[in-house]
Design a protein around this motif. Structure first.
Motif, mmCIF file in Angstrom:
data_model
loop_
_atom_site.group_PDB
_atom_site.id
_atom_site.type_symbol
_atom_site.label_atom_id
_atom_site.label_comp_id
_atom_site.label_asym_id
_atom_site.label_seq_id
_atom_site.Cartn_x
_atom_site.Cartn_y
_atom_site.Cartn_z
ATOM 1 N N SER A 97 3.833 -6.188 4.335
ATOM 2 C CA SER A 97 3.670 -5.035 5.225
ATOM 3 C C SER A 97 5.002 -4.636 5.842
ATOM 4 C CB SER A 97 2.667 -5.358 6.335
ATOM 5 O OG SER A 97 1.363 -5.493 5.815
ATOM 6 N N GLY A 98 5.014 -3.439 6.406
ATOM 7 C CA GLY A 98 6.182 -2.984 7.160
ATOM 8 C C GLY A 98 7.364 -2.560 6.325
ATOM 9 N N ALA A 99 7.176 -2.373 5.033
ATOM 10 C CA ALA A 99 8.289 -1.975 4.176
ATOM 11 C C ALA A 99 8.488 -0.459 4.203
ATOM 12 C CB ALA A 99 8.043 -2.438 2.747
ATOM 13 N N GLU A 100 9.679 -0.036 3.849
ATOM 14 C CA GLU A 100 9.969 1.367 3.605
ATOM 15 C C GLU A 100 9.973 1.579 2.098
ATOM 16 O OE1 GLU A 100 13.610 2.519 5.438
ATOM 17 O OE2 GLU A 100 13.038 1.789 7.439
ATOM 18 N N VAL A 101 9.087 2.442 1.630
ATOM 19 C CA VAL A 101 8.939 2.669 0.193
ATOM 20 C C VAL A 101 9.182 4.144 -0.083
ATOM 21 C CG1 VAL A 101 7.431 2.444 -1.812
ATOM 22 C CG2 VAL A 101 7.246 0.809 0.082
ATOM 23 N N ASN A 108 17.647 13.826 -7.394
ATOM 24 C CA ASN A 108 17.931 13.476 -6.002
ATOM 25 C C ASN A 108 16.880 14.019 -5.032
ATOM 26 O OD1 ASN A 108 19.514 11.983 -4.202
ATOM 27 N ND2 ASN A 108 20.645 13.814 -3.540
ATOM 28 N N GLU A 109 15.625 14.090 -5.487
ATOM 29 C CA GLU A 109 14.497 14.420 -4.614
ATOM 30 C C GLU A 109 13.891 13.111 -4.109
ATOM 31 O OE1 GLU A 109 12.325 18.217 -6.362
ATOM 32 O OE2 GLU A 109 12.738 16.732 -7.925
ATOM 33 N N HIS A 110 13.341 13.151 -2.873
ATOM 34 C CA HIS A 110 12.799 11.949 -2.253
ATOM 35 C C HIS A 110 11.411 12.230 -1.674
ATOM 36 C CE1 HIS A 110 17.150 11.333 -2.333
ATOM 37 N NE2 HIS A 110 16.942 10.046 -2.192
ATOM 38 N N TRP A 111 10.501 11.259 -1.829
ATOM 39 C CA TRP A 111 9.162 11.323 -1.244
ATOM 40 C C TRP A 111 8.847 9.957 -0.632
ATOM 41 C CZ3 TRP A 111 10.560 12.971 -6.026
ATOM 42 C CH2 TRP A 111 10.406 14.337 -6.324
ATOM 43 N N ASP A 112 8.385 9.944 0.609
ATOM 44 C CA ASP A 112 8.081 8.691 1.293
ATOM 45 C C ASP A 112 6.627 8.271 1.074
ATOM 46 O OD1 ASP A 112 10.636 8.401 2.389
ATOM 47 O OD2 ASP A 112 10.131 9.700 4.087
ATOM 48 N N TYR A 113 6.417 6.990 0.838
ATOM 49 C CA TYR A 113 5.080 6.400 0.838
ATOM 50 C C TYR A 113 4.746 5.943 2.255
ATOM 51 C CZ TYR A 113 5.146 6.000 -4.313
ATOM 52 O OH TYR A 113 5.191 6.250 -5.663
ATOM 53 N N THR A 114 3.451 5.884 2.572
ATOM 54 C CA THR A 114 2.982 5.453 3.889
ATOM 55 C C THR A 114 2.001 4.305 3.716
ATOM 56 O OG1 THR A 114 3.204 7.699 4.763
ATOM 57 C CG2 THR A 114 1.849 6.148 6.028
ATOM 58 N N GLU A 115 2.220 3.220 4.457
ATOM 59 C CA GLU A 115 1.322 2.068 4.358
ATOM 60 C C GLU A 115 -0.036 2.396 4.962
ATOM 61 O OE1 GLU A 115 1.308 -2.782 5.094
ATOM 62 O OE2 GLU A 115 2.761 -1.517 6.166
ATOM 63 N N ASP A 116 -1.088 1.959 4.299
ATOM 64 C CA ASP A 116 -2.449 2.155 4.787
ATOM 65 C C ASP A 116 -2.783 1.053 5.789
ATOM 66 O OD1 ASP A 116 -5.320 2.129 5.052
ATOM 67 O OD2 ASP A 116 -5.435 3.366 3.261
ATOM 68 N N ALA A 117 -3.184 1.446 6.982
ATOM 69 C CA ALA A 117 -3.494 0.464 8.022
ATOM 70 C C ALA A 117 -4.660 -0.431 7.634
ATOM 71 C CB ALA A 117 -3.792 1.179 9.338
ATOM 72 N N ASN A 118 -5.558 0.070 6.806
ATOM 73 C CA ASN A 118 -6.721 -0.724 6.388
ATOM 74 C C ASN A 118 -6.478 -1.522 5.123
ATOM 75 O OD1 ASN A 118 -8.405 0.309 8.510
ATOM 76 N ND2 ASN A 118 -8.621 2.211 7.330
ATOM 77 N N GLU A 119 -5.361 -1.289 4.461
ATOM 78 C CA GLU A 119 -5.001 -2.018 3.238
ATOM 79 C C GLU A 119 -3.553 -2.484 3.341
ATOM 80 O OE1 GLU A 119 -6.372 -0.343 -0.626
ATOM 81 O OE2 GLU A 119 -6.898 1.404 0.596
#
Length: 390
Positions: A97-101, A108-119
């Motif tokens: 948990s707590g990673a930056e993905v 050079n395009e970027h998209w952030d992933y978001t951690e699921d609080a329930n998973e």
């Protein structure tokens, strides 16, 4: 549709040679332990002295979340899963948990992933319109809370769409069943479902993978069909216990996908359909799945360590072991349903609802939501899927 439900699947690897009159030159079947799914836990190591490794799993495709919603009436988000593989305990036991993905393109395009609080350890790409584009390469970058960084190699999906034609053949097969608590082998009639892939003008190999999601109707025959407990739909990923990967070249080929038993199979009594997912991938991603297959097909004594399987995940600036794959695929979907009117015979089914004393009807004959025999990971609902039109 959820992720994979059980840890053992069949992997069928075929090699097709256009110079051979027979379309199937090589055929190898083996159980494969697909350990990357969130519900799969066993992952053997040969040495307890090995430190934990980082596992990275994920893919993207040319079917966006919005596209998937239009097809099936339910969302599908791309994800990345992160875990440690504990060498001492010999199984995958700790999510990260707590990673930056971040997803990065070679433009050079970027998209952030978001951690699921329930998973915990599952990071979703909340860009519903995002889809992979032809001739663009993608990779993922992962930064852990402890400062460690990991990155995949760039991967690129094949740019040409390939769609086959689903065909069926009536046949009979031997299957293992339980009778009076004993395993016996019996012959059952049913349908072999295969896909006819078109010819390719290219003098190079192409790499495909298919998997399956089954849905069937459960009818509580002692309840009103118009009521809330009369008709349900049960869905299960990999209910057919098969997973197919193919290395294909040149000429058209007919590839067997799965067998559906029709006689004495309650799942096919009222309605049965399979969503077939086809992924075309890079040679490197195919190599990952092939290595996994080869790992499991060997005798345990001589099997190489699982972390020798092909991976495109790299540690950046340090030497912790890594495993897994981030792939970019071209997807196609097919919906096949069992048309009993087209069968040359009338299937036979056991009747669990209309029985005479001293037997009693099954409990679910009055409430389909209480259907027994639900396997781990299966889901049942009384809301008809949007795509169910049969």
């Amino acid at each position: 549709m959820k992720g994979k439900t059980e840890s053992q699947l069949y992997l069928l690897t075929l090699e097709i040679d256009p110079m051979n009159n027979s379309p199937l030159r090589k055929c190898t079947i083996a159980f494969a332990l697909i350990f990357l799914s969130s519900c799969i836990e066993r992952f053997e190591f040969n040495s307890e002295s090995e430190p934990p490794v980082v596992i990275v799993e994920g893919f993207i495709s040319d079917i966006s979340s919005d596209d998937y919603l239009d097809l099936f009436g339910e969302p599908r988000l791309f994800f990345v899963k992160l875990k440690y593989a504990g060498a001492v305990k010999n199984f995958i036991d700790e999510t990260i948990s707590g990673a930056e993905v971040q997803l990065i393109s070679d433009q050079n395009e970027h998209w952030d992933y978001t951690e699921d609080a329930n998973e915990p350890g599952t990071y979703y790409l909340y860009y519903s319109s995002f889809r992979s584009e032809p001739n663009i390469k993608y990779k993922v970058n992962v930064k852990l809370e402890n400062g460690e960084e990991y990155e995949s190699d760039f991967d690129q999906m094949p740019s040409q769409d390939v769609r086959g034609e689903i065909n069926i053949n009536e046949t009979s097969k031997l299957q293992k069943v339980v009778v009076s608590q004993e395993h016996v082998i019996r012959s059952f009639v049913g349908e072999d479902v295969n896909i006819q892939m078109p010819a390719s003008s290219e003098d190079s190999f192409r790499y495909f993978r298919w998997d399956f999601h089954t849905t069937w109707m459960v009818v509580a025959e002692l309840a009103s069909r118009s009521g809330p407990f009369g008709v349900c739909w049960m869905s299960e990923t990999y209910n057919l216990d098969e997973n197919v990967i193919v290395r294909k070249k040149g000429l058209p080929s007919n590839i067997n996908l799965f067998f559906v038993r029709t006689t004495r199979n309650p799942e096919t009594k009222f309605g049965f359909a399979v969503v077939i997912k086809q992924q075309e991938m890079s040679e490197e991603y195919y190599q990952f799945w092939t290595d996994l297959h080869n790992q499991e097909s060997q005798a345990e004594l001589f099997a190489p360590p699982p972390y020798n399987i092909h991976t495109n995940i790299n540690a950046i600036g340090h030497e912790r072991g890594t495993y897994g794959y981030f792939g970019v695929v071209n997807e196609e979907y097919y919906i096949w349903h069992l048309d009993k009117k087209a069968l040359s015979y009338v299937p036979y089914y056991f009747d669990q609802c209309h029985v005479e004393p001293p037997l009693s009807p099954a409990e679910w004959c009055r409430n389909c939501l209480g259907y027994d025999g639900i396997n781990k990971g299966a889901e049942i609902t009384n809301i008809k899927p949007d795509w169910w039109t049969f």
